[in-house]
Design a protein around this motif. Structure first.
Motif, PDB file in Angstrom:
ATOM      1  N   LYS A 188      28.296  36.552  25.423  1.00 10.04           N
ATOM      2  CA  LYS A 188      29.345  35.862  24.855  1.00 10.04           C
ATOM      3  C   LYS A 188      30.473  36.536  25.086  1.00 10.04           C
ATOM      4  N   ASN A 189      30.453  37.966  24.458  1.00  5.81           N
ATOM      5  CA  ASN A 189      31.591  38.759  24.477  1.00  5.81           C
ATOM      6  C   ASN A 189      31.170  40.212  25.023  1.00  5.81           C
ATOM      7  N   ASN A 190      32.253  40.494  25.975  1.00  6.86           N
ATOM      8  CA  ASN A 190      32.274  41.847  26.813  1.00  6.86           C
ATOM      9  C   ASN A 190      33.488  42.466  26.735  1.00  6.86           C
ATOM     10  N   ALA A 191      33.695  43.611  27.211  1.00  4.61           N
ATOM     11  CA  ALA A 191      34.817  44.374  27.231  1.00  4.61           C
ATOM     12  C   ALA A 191      35.143  44.820  28.505  1.00  4.61           C
ATOM     13  N   LEU A 192      36.556  44.992  28.966  1.00  3.36           N
ATOM     14  CA  LEU A 192      36.930  45.206  30.324  1.00  3.36           C
ATOM     15  C   LEU A 192      38.016  46.248  29.886  1.00  3.36           C
ATOM     16  N   VAL A 193      37.627  47.673  30.690  1.00  2.00           N
ATOM     17  CA  VAL A 193      38.545  48.692  30.412  1.00  2.00           C
ATOM     18  C   VAL A 193      39.327  48.946  31.480  1.00  2.00           C
ATOM     19  N   ILE A 194      40.780  48.842  31.671  1.00  2.19           N
ATOM     20  CA  ILE A 194      41.473  49.270  32.873  1.00  2.19           C
ATOM     21  C   ILE A 194      42.475  50.294  32.706  1.00  2.19           C
ATOM     22  N   LEU A 195      42.207  51.298  33.654  1.00  5.61           N
ATOM     23  CA  LEU A 195      42.725  52.422  33.882  1.00  5.61           C
ATOM     24  C   LEU A 195      43.750  52.396  35.078  1.00  5.61           C
ATOM     25  N   SER A 196      45.205  52.440  34.846  1.00  5.54           N
ATOM     26  CA  SER A 196      45.959  52.315  35.938  1.00  5.54           C
ATOM     27  C   SER A 196      47.555  52.830  35.449  1.00  5.54           C
ATOM     28  N   ASP A 197      48.209  52.906  36.357  1.00  2.70           N
ATOM     29  CA  ASP A 197      49.750  53.142  36.223  1.00  2.70           C
ATOM     30  C   ASP A 197      50.741  52.180  36.340  1.00  2.70           C
ATOM     31  N   GLY A 198      49.884  50.727  36.196  1.00  7.96           N
ATOM     32  CA  GLY A 198      50.709  49.694  36.099  1.00  7.96           C
ATOM     33  C   GLY A 198      51.396  49.240  37.388  1.00  7.96           C
ATOM     34  N   GLU A 199      52.098  48.026  37.493  1.00  9.78           N
ATOM     35  CA  GLU A 199      52.782  47.552  38.445  1.00  9.78           C
ATOM     36  C   GLU A 199      53.688  46.354  38.022  1.00  9.78           C
ATOM     37  N   GLU A 200      54.507  45.970  39.140  1.00  7.96           N
ATOM     38  CA  GLU A 200      55.339  44.884  38.802  1.00  7.96           C
ATOM     39  C   GLU A 200      54.822  43.834  39.398  1.00  7.96           C
TER      40      GLU A 200
END
Length: 643
Positions: A188-200
Motif C-alpha cells: 500500500k505504501n512505498n517511497a520514491l527518492v528523486i535526486l536531481s538538479d530540478g528543471e522548469e
C-alpha cells in the motif's frame, strides 16, 4: 564434523621428523663434555642435569604443535541451513542522468554528490528493498527492488550520463516508470527518492496528473536537490570550449527547486538540498519509518558451529609447559627480575613526575611546573595524555606570565580527539591571546582579581593614549611605528581569541568560562571600534574643505577629493574649472586613482595611516557576530533545458 582447511594436516608429517632429530642431537651431545675432563674429575667439573625435563619439554612441544595444526584446520559442525527473514519497505531511487549533473558547483560534481547520498542510504537502510532507475530524456530501470544492496552499489558506481540514450531531463517520465514499478509490489505504501538538479516544467498539467496518481497509489515522494543556486557551466567534452553553448554563449545550469519542492509537499514527502548540512539518510529513514513494513525472504545461510577454540586452549597450555619444563631457571631468574623492575619502576617514575609537576603548580612554582609538564609531554606516547600534559604546561606558563610559551603549549594540546581536552586547549589559547593583546595596550597583564578589573573608562583612556602616541610616531617616522604594531597585534589577537572561545564552547557546552570571556572580549572590541570611529570623525572635521574661490566646495566633489590639490580655484594643476572638466575628472584618471587607492588599502597598503589600518582590521573581523557569507555570482537566466 567437517574441516574448513584440511590441508593444514600435512604439517603433522613434520612432527615425527622433529622428534627423531631432537633425540639424535641429545645423544650426540651427551658425551661431548666427557672428552675434556678425566673420569675422576668429571663429577666436580661437569654438572649434569636430569634428562626428564628435556624429554617432557619435547613431548609437550610436539603435542602443542599438533593441537595448533588441528586448530588451523578449523573443525566445524554443520547444523543446517537457515532462511533469513527481515521486515523492510520498498524504496525506489530515481537518479538524474542529464548532462547538467556533471556541473562541478558541488564537489566532485552533481552526479558524484548524488552517488554519495545513495551510498549513505544503502548503508542506513540495510533491511529495506532498494531499486534504482535513471532518467534523462527517458527513464529506465537499472536495478530492481532487492535486499542485495551490494549489487545496487555496484550499479551506482558504474552508472553515468552516457547510460541515458536521450538527453534532457524528463521528470514526468521518471515519475511514470517509478509508479508502475512500485504498483507491482502489491504494497500500500512505498517511497520514491528523486535526486536531481530540478528543471522548469513545461507540461504542468501532466505533472499534476502524475502527482495525483502517486497519491492514489500510496507513493511518498522525497526529493533531494543537487547543486547550488549560483550554478555553473554545463560541460561538453566534444565542444571546442569544453562547455555546452547556445547562441554562442555558454549555458549556466542552476539548482531549480520549485518543481521538486512541489512533488514532495503534495505527496507527503520531504525536500532537502544535498550538501546543505542535513543528515539525508537519517531524514529518509525517519520519513519511511511509518510506511507499511512486510516480511521478506532473504538468502539461505549455512549454519556451522566452530570447534577450533577447544583445541586452541590446549595448544597454548602445552607450549607454555614445554617452555617452562625446558628452562634453566638460574639464568632466567635475574632477567625476569630486571624485566619486572622495568615495567614497575617506569610507570611509577612517570606518576611521580606528574605528581611533582602538579604539586609545583599548586605551590606556585610555575617555572618548575612548566618544565616538568614539558618533559612529561615529550616522553608521552599517547596523544591524549600528551595533550593533557601540554595543557598543564600552558597553565603554568600562563600563570608565570610567559604568554608566548603558553600559546605554544596550548597550540600543541589542540591535536587531540577528546572534545573536553580540546575545549580546554581552545579556552587557554583564547585567554593567552587576550593577555597578549592587553599587554600590548597597557604594558601589563590583565588583572585576575575581580576588584582589580579595569572599567571601560580606564580602557578608553588607554586606547586614546595609544592612539595619540601612534599619531605622533607616524608624523615623526612616516612608517609603521612600535605603537602601530602594538595596536595591530591587539586587534588580531583579540579577534583570534573570540574564535578560540567559540571553539571551546562548541566542543564543550558546559564551558561557561569561554562564553563569559568571549562576551568580555567583544565588549572591548566594540568599544575600540567606537573610539576609532570617533578619532576618524574628529580628523575629518579638522581637515580643510576643498573648493573654489573662498573655499566653497564644488558640486559632485567630496572632502579630500582627487579633483583639486588645495583650496584655490585650479590649484597647482592645469585644470579648467568648467562642468565638463568635472565630469572628465570623475570618469577619467581621478576616478581610476581613487579605485587604485581604495584597492591598495583594502589589501593592506603600507602607506595607509595607523588609524586607517586599525579601522580596516576591525572591519575585516566584524563578521565574528555574523553567519557565513554566501558567494556572489552574476545572475544569468539559462535558456530552455534540453541537455
Amino acid at each position: 564434523m567437517t574441516l574448513a582447511h584440511p590441508g593444514w594436516f600435512f604439517l603433522l608429517l613434520l612432527l615425527p621428523l622433529m622428534a627423531v632429530v631432537a633425540v639424535i642431537i641429545a645423544l650426540r651431545g651427551r658425551g661431548r663434555w666427557d672428552r675434556f675432563a678425566a673420569p675422576r674429575l668429571r663429577g666436580a667439573l661437569i654438572r649434569r642435569s636430569g634428562m626428564l625435563p628435556r624429554w617432557l619439554s619435547l613431548f609437550f612441544l610436539l603435542a602443542g604443535c599438533a593441537a595448533l595444526i588441528a586448530t588451523l584446520a578449523r573443525p566445524q559442525g554443520d547444523v543446517g541451513t537457515k532462511v533469513e527473514k527481515t521486515k523492510g519497505r520498498n524504496i525506489l531511487i530515481a537518479l538524474d542522468l542529464s548532462r547538467s549533473m556533471r556541473v562541478d558547483d558541488v564537489s566532485p560534481d552533481r552526479l558524484g554528490q548524488a552517488k554519495i547520498v545513495i551510498y549513505e542510504l544503502l548503508e542506513k537502510l540495510p533491511n529495506d528493498r532498494i531499486g534504482l532507475i535513471g532518467f534523462a530524456g527517458t527513464a529506465h530501470e537499472y536495478a530492481p527492488l532487492t535486499v542485495d544492496h551490494k549489487a545496487v552499489a555496484e550499479t551506482v558506481g558504474q552508472i553515468d550520463e552516457t547510460w541515458a540514450p536521450v538527453g534532457g531531463s524528463d521528470l514526468t517520465a521518471a515519475l511514470k516508470l517509478s509508479i508502475q514499478i512500485l504498483k507491482k509490489t502489491g504494497q500500500k505504501n512505498n517511497a520514491l527518492v528523486i535526486l536531481s538538479d530540478g528543471e522548469e516544467n513545461e507540461n504542468e498539467a501532466q505533472l499534476n496528473a502524475m502527482i495525483q496518481e502517486a497519491e492514489s497509489s500510496g507513493v511518498y515522494i522525497h526529493t533531494i536537490g543537487v547543486g547550488t543556486p549560483q550554478g555553473g557551466y554545463v560541460p561538453n567534452p566534444d565542444s571546442r570550449m569544453g562547455q555546452v553553448e547556445e547562441n554562442g554563449r555558454p549555458v549556466v545550469s542552476k539548482l531549480q527547486p520549485d518543481v521538486m519542492r512541489k512533488l514532495a509537499e503534495e505527496t507527503g514527502g520531504k525536500f532537502v538540498v544535498a550538501n546543505g548540512g542535513t543528515n539525508i539518510p537519517a531524514m529518509v529513514e525517519a520519513a519511511t519509518r511509518d510506511l507499511d513494513s512486510f516480511e521478506m525472504k532473504g538468502r539461505e545461510r549455512r549454519i556451522v558451529v566452530e570447534f577450533f577454540q577447544w583445541l586452541l586452549l590446549p595448544a597454548i597450555l602445552f607450549l607454555m609447559i614445554s617452555i617452562i619444563s625446558g628452562t634453566r631457571w638460574r639464568g632466567l631468574r635475574m632477567a625476569l627480575l630486571l624485566m619486572g623492575a622495568f615495567f614497575i619502576i617506569q610507570p611509577e617514575a612517570r606518576a611521580n613526575d606528574a605528581t611533582e609537576a602538579k604539586k609545583a603548580l599548586e605551590d606556585r612554582k610555575y617555572q618548575k611546573a612548566k618544565d616538568g609538564y614539558h618533559r612529561l609531554a615529550d616522553d608521552s606516547k599517547l596523544e591524549e595524555t600528551k595533550a593533557r600534559y601540554r595543557i598543564g604546561e600552558g597553565v603554568a606558563a600562563y600563570r608565570n606570565g610567559d604568554y608566548r610559551e603558553a600559546r605554544s603549549a596550548f597550540s600543541g594540546a589542540m591535536m587531540t580527539d577528546d572534545p573536553k581536552v580540546a575545549s580546554s586547549a581552545h579556552f587557554g589559547m583564547g585567554n593567552t591571546l587576550f593577555q597578549l593583546g592587553w599587554q600590548g595596550l597597557a604594558d601589563e597583564s590583565y588583572p585576575a582579581e575581580p576588584e582589580d578589573v579595569p572599567d571601560l573608562d580606564r580602557f578608553e583612556t588607554l586606547v586614546k593614549e595609544r592612539l595619540a602616541q601612534m599619531k605622533d610616531s607616524d608624523e615623526e617616522s612616516a612608517g609603521r611605528s612600535e605603537d602601530f604594531i602594538r595596536m595591530d597585534s591587539l586587534m588580531m589577537n583579540w579577534a583570534d581569541a573570540v574564535r578560540h572561545y567559540d571553539s571551546a564552547s562548541r566542543l564543550d557546552a558546559t564551558n561557561k568560562g569561554a562564553v563569559q570571556n568571549r562576551d568580555t572580549t567583544m565588549i572591548y572590541l566594540r568599544k575600540l571600534k567606537e573610539l576609532l570611529d570617533e578619532g576618524k570623525k574628529d580628523a575629518d572635521q579638522s581637515m580643510p574643505q576643498q573648493g573654489q574661490g573662498q573655499g566653497q566646495q564644488q558640486p559632485g566633489q567630496g572632502e579630500g577629493g582627487e579633483g583639486q590639490e588645495g583650496q584655490g580655484g585650479k590649484g597647482e594643476q592645469d585644470q579648467p574649472g568648467g562642468e565638463g572638466d568635472e565630469k572628465e575628472d570623475r570618469n577619467g584618471d581621478g576616478g581610476d586613482k581613487e579605485k587604485e587607492e581604495s584597492k591598495s588599502k583594502g589589501a593592506g597598503d603600507p602607506n595607509e595611516s595607523a588609524e586607517e589600518k586599525a579601522r580596516r582590521l576591525l572591519s575585516e573581523n566584524s563578521d565574528l557576530e555574523k553567519g557565513p557569507l554566501s558567494q556572489g555570482r552574476v545572475d544569468q537566466r539559462p535558456p530552455k533545458k534540453d541537455w
